[in-house]
Design a protein around this motif. Structure first.
Motif, mmCIF file in Angstrom:
data_model
loop_
_atom_site.group_PDB
_atom_site.id
_atom_site.type_symbol
_atom_site.label_atom_id
_atom_site.label_comp_id
_atom_site.label_asym_id
_atom_site.label_seq_id
_atom_site.Cartn_x
_atom_site.Cartn_y
_atom_site.Cartn_z
ATOM 1 N N ARG A 42 -2.318 3.770 7.890
ATOM 2 C CA ARG A 42 -2.152 4.560 6.656
ATOM 3 C C ARG A 42 -1.183 5.736 6.886
ATOM 4 O O ARG A 42 -1.418 6.860 6.453
ATOM 5 C CB ARG A 42 -3.509 5.049 6.143
ATOM 6 N N CYS A 43 -0.074 5.443 7.547
ATOM 7 C CA CYS A 43 0.896 6.470 7.901
ATOM 8 C C CYS A 43 1.582 7.095 6.686
ATOM 9 O O CYS A 43 1.979 8.262 6.740
ATOM 10 C CB CYS A 43 1.952 5.888 8.840
ATOM 11 N N LEU A 44 1.703 6.339 5.622
ATOM 12 C CA LEU A 44 2.407 6.881 4.455
ATOM 13 C C LEU A 44 1.595 7.941 3.723
ATOM 14 O O LEU A 44 2.145 8.666 2.889
ATOM 15 C CB LEU A 44 2.816 5.748 3.512
ATOM 16 N N SER A 45 0.310 8.081 4.061
ATOM 17 C CA SER A 45 -0.509 9.122 3.437
ATOM 18 C C SER A 45 -0.833 10.252 4.411
ATOM 19 O O SER A 45 -1.682 11.097 4.132
ATOM 20 C CB SER A 45 -1.805 8.522 2.891
ATOM 21 N N ILE A 54 1.964 0.490 10.703
ATOM 22 C CA ILE A 54 2.112 1.639 9.801
ATOM 23 C C ILE A 54 1.155 1.516 8.619
ATOM 24 O O ILE A 54 0.529 2.497 8.208
ATOM 25 C CB ILE A 54 3.584 1.783 9.376
ATOM 26 N N ARG A 55 1.017 0.316 8.112
ATOM 27 C CA ARG A 55 0.093 0.084 6.990
ATOM 28 C C ARG A 55 -1.360 0.290 7.437
ATOM 29 O O ARG A 55 -2.128 0.992 6.774
ATOM 30 C CB ARG A 55 0.291 -1.317 6.437
ATOM 31 N N MET A 62 6.420 4.985 13.722
ATOM 32 C CA MET A 62 7.477 5.285 12.753
ATOM 33 C C MET A 62 8.794 5.630 13.445
ATOM 34 O O MET A 62 9.848 5.556 12.831
ATOM 35 C CB MET A 62 7.025 6.379 11.798
ATOM 36 N N CYS A 110 1.001 7.144 14.357
ATOM 37 C CA CYS A 110 1.991 6.996 13.278
ATOM 38 C C CYS A 110 3.353 7.508 13.741
ATOM 39 O O CYS A 110 4.371 6.859 13.511
ATOM 40 C CB CYS A 110 1.537 7.752 12.023
#
Length: 103
Positions: A69-72, A65-66, A48, A44
């Protein structure tokens, strides 16, 4: 012995490869959930930090990124820190590897 080799490498100012090997060995000794998380977070960090210089590249980055699951990642790290709070070595390694790129 690994700690001694790491200290020797630092004293001789050997490039970061020895340090990277030392960290990889420490990661390998962790439970699977921790190993997988550290590898995922490193990827990530890599994606990113990449530049989306054209439409296809932006799509590729967004997909990676999806899928990772980088946003979590922060929430997932917090859960691991709670789960392994009694293991000082694991907590230290999770904190120490926050900024590693790629894996």
């Amino acid at each position: 012995m690994l700690t001694w080799l790491f200290a020797l490498a630092l004293a001789q100012d050997i490039p970061g490869e020895v340090e990277a090997q030392f960290i990889r060995a420490r990661v390998a000794a962790q439970p699977a959930a921790v190993r997988e998380f550290i590898e995922r977070r490193a990827m990530c960090n890599h994606f990113m930090g990449e530049e989306g210089y054209d439409r296809q590249r932006r799509r590729d980055l967004a997909r990676a990124i999806r899928e990772l699951r980088c946003l979590s990642i922060d929430r997932d790290e917090a859960a691991l820190l709670r789960s392994f709070a009694a293991r000082a070595d694991t907590v230290a390694l999770l904190i120490e590897t926050r900024d590693i790129l790629g894996w």
